[in-house]
Design a protein around this motif. Structure first.
Motif, short mmCIF file in Angstrom:
data_model
loop_
_atom_site.label_atom_id
_atom_site.label_comp_id
_atom_site.label_asym_id
_atom_site.label_seq_id
_atom_site.Cartn_x
_atom_site.Cartn_y
_atom_site.Cartn_z
N MET A 27 42.26 -4.12 34.96
CA MET A 27 42.90 -3.66 36.01
C MET A 27 42.51 -1.87 35.97
O MET A 27 42.18 -1.78 34.88
CB MET A 27 44.83 -3.24 36.15
CG MET A 27 45.96 -4.42 36.07
SD MET A 27 47.29 -3.63 35.84
CE MET A 27 47.34 -2.83 34.49
N HIS A 28 41.93 -2.05 37.04
CA HIS A 28 40.78 -0.35 37.12
C HIS A 28 40.83 -0.07 38.44
O HIS A 28 41.91 0.11 38.77
CB HIS A 28 39.35 -0.94 37.37
CG HIS A 28 38.42 -1.36 36.19
ND1 HIS A 28 37.92 -1.45 34.76
CD2 HIS A 28 38.21 -2.39 36.12
CE1 HIS A 28 38.14 -2.26 34.18
NE2 HIS A 28 37.66 -3.24 34.74
N SER A 29 40.93 1.55 37.88
CA SER A 29 41.12 2.01 39.43
C SER A 29 42.18 2.34 40.04
O SER A 29 43.27 2.54 41.17
CB SER A 29 40.06 2.80 40.31
OG SER A 29 38.67 1.82 40.06
N LEU A 30 43.28 2.14 38.40
CA LEU A 30 44.26 2.85 38.54
C LEU A 30 44.72 4.10 39.95
O LEU A 30 44.53 4.80 39.43
CB LEU A 30 45.68 2.22 37.24
CG LEU A 30 45.19 1.56 37.28
CD1 LEU A 30 45.55 0.97 35.18
CD2 LEU A 30 46.61 0.33 37.55
N LYS A 31 46.33 3.64 40.35
CA LYS A 31 47.33 4.43 41.22
C LYS A 31 48.33 5.19 40.64
O LYS A 31 48.70 3.57 40.65
CB LYS A 31 46.62 3.85 42.78
CG LYS A 31 45.57 4.26 42.96
CD LYS A 31 45.56 4.01 44.70
CE LYS A 31 43.91 3.39 44.67
NZ LYS A 31 44.06 2.65 46.49
N PRO A 32 48.65 5.39 40.37
CA PRO A 32 50.22 6.15 40.25
C PRO A 32 50.79 4.79 41.61
O PRO A 32 51.96 4.60 40.43
CB PRO A 32 50.44 7.69 41.12
CG PRO A 32 49.67 8.68 40.99
CD PRO A 32 47.97 7.13 41.77
N GLU A 33 50.76 4.40 42.39
CA GLU A 33 51.78 3.17 43.27
C GLU A 33 51.63 2.59 42.33
O GLU A 33 52.30 1.34 43.03
CB GLU A 33 51.26 3.86 45.01
CG GLU A 33 49.94 3.33 44.94
CD GLU A 33 48.96 4.62 44.96
OE1 GLU A 33 49.69 5.41 44.41
OE2 GLU A 33 48.55 4.31 45.88
N ASP A 34 50.61 2.39 41.17
CA ASP A 34 50.68 1.19 40.47
C ASP A 34 51.66 0.83 39.84
O ASP A 34 51.77 -0.22 38.90
CB ASP A 34 48.83 0.26 39.66
CG ASP A 34 48.42 0.41 40.99
OD1 ASP A 34 47.18 0.80 40.76
OD2 ASP A 34 48.25 -0.29 42.24
N THR A 35 51.93 1.92 39.49
CA THR A 35 53.28 2.37 38.40
C THR A 35 54.33 0.74 38.81
O THR A 35 55.20 1.19 39.58
CB THR A 35 54.00 3.38 38.32
OG1 THR A 35 52.91 3.92 38.02
CG2 THR A 35 55.15 3.65 37.87
N ALA A 36 54.73 0.42 37.95
CA ALA A 36 55.78 -0.43 37.83
C ALA A 36 56.16 -2.18 36.02
O ALA A 36 55.27 -1.41 35.54
CB ALA A 36 55.01 -1.59 39.37
N VAL A 37 56.70 -2.44 35.94
CA VAL A 37 57.12 -3.38 35.22
C VAL A 37 56.23 -4.95 35.66
O VAL A 37 55.89 -4.72 37.14
CB VAL A 37 58.76 -3.77 35.46
CG1 VAL A 37 58.83 -5.06 34.21
CG2 VAL A 37 59.21 -2.33 34.91
N TYR A 38 55.30 -4.95 35.29
CA TYR A 38 54.56 -6.54 35.14
C TYR A 38 55.17 -7.14 34.76
O TYR A 38 55.06 -7.25 33.26
CB TYR A 38 53.37 -6.16 34.76
CG TYR A 38 52.42 -5.16 35.82
CD1 TYR A 38 53.25 -3.81 36.13
CD2 TYR A 38 51.12 -5.30 37.03
CE1 TYR A 38 51.93 -2.71 36.70
CE2 TYR A 38 50.87 -4.65 37.71
CZ TYR A 38 51.42 -2.98 37.55
OH TYR A 38 50.08 -2.63 38.49
N TYR A 39 55.12 -8.63 35.56
CA TYR A 39 55.70 -10.04 34.67
C TYR A 39 54.80 -11.23 35.12
O TYR A 39 53.89 -11.32 35.64
CB TYR A 39 57.05 -10.16 35.68
CG TYR A 39 58.39 -9.39 35.46
CD1 TYR A 39 58.05 -8.39 36.49
CD2 TYR A 39 59.11 -9.88 34.32
CE1 TYR A 39 59.38 -7.86 36.67
CE2 TYR A 39 60.52 -8.51 34.18
CZ TYR A 39 60.42 -7.32 35.88
OH TYR A 39 61.15 -6.21 35.15
N CYS A 40 54.48 -11.84 34.20
CA CYS A 40 53.65 -13.13 34.36
C CYS A 40 54.79 -13.63 34.56
O CYS A 40 56.02 -13.98 34.65
CB CYS A 40 52.90 -13.46 32.56
SG CYS A 40 52.75 -14.61 32.15
N ASN A 41 54.23 -14.59 35.12
CA ASN A 41 54.45 -15.89 35.96
C ASN A 41 54.15 -17.40 35.48
O ASN A 41 53.03 -17.48 36.15
CB ASN A 41 54.65 -15.32 37.56
CG ASN A 41 56.12 -17.09 38.00
OD1 ASN A 41 54.45 -17.64 38.95
ND2 ASN A 41 56.57 -17.49 38.15
N VAL A 42 54.88 -18.03 35.45
CA VAL A 42 53.71 -18.97 35.19
C VAL A 42 54.33 -20.64 35.82
O VAL A 42 55.84 -20.51 36.13
CB VAL A 42 53.54 -19.98 33.44
CG1 VAL A 42 53.42 -21.47 33.24
CG2 VAL A 42 53.53 -18.81 32.96
#
Length: 122
Positions: free
Chosen positions: A85-100
């Motif tokens: 992830m580059h050029s991160l923005k405040p709106e990218d704030t979240a819990v990120y979940y991996c999915n398979v």
């Protein structure tokens, strides 16, 4: 069972970068797609990026050009997916979940990681 272990979340200033990793282990046969979802407070979980077994990638419009998903299948018993992830923005704030997503014996299975927090400060 499939176990997913995520790492790489944290706090970063706007404009910064982070790299998330997710290692899948256990019954990893039949995996046909891996991806990342995110969920911000008060919002539904949304797909961020996915990569198929044929390395076809897909991105949410909000992250195109800033995030890159990749996959490492070089080991027999481990599958690893990354989200750069580059050029991160405040709106990218979240819990990120991996999915398979896995298909075995004609049945489709969804597996989820425990989530990793990404916080982008302004």
């Amino acid at each position: 069972q499939v176990q997913l272990v995520e790492s790489g979340g944290g706090l970063v200033q706007a404009g910064g970068s982070l790299r998330l990793s997710c290692v899948a282990s256990g019954r990893v046969f039949g995996i046909n797609a891996m991806g990342w979802y995110r969920q911000a407070p008060g919002k539904p979980r949304e797909l961020v990026a996915s990569i198929s077994s044929g390395d076809i990638t897909s991105y949410a419009d909000s992250v195109k050009g800033r995030f890159t998903i990749s996959r490492d299948n070089t080991k027999n018993t481990r599958n690893t997916v990354y989200l750069q992830m580059h050029s991160l923005k405040p709106e990218d704030t979240a819990v990120y979940y991996c999915n398979v997503k896995r298909n075995w014996a004609g049945l489709q299975y969804d597996h989820w990681g425990q989530g990793t927090q990404v916080t982008v400060s302004s």
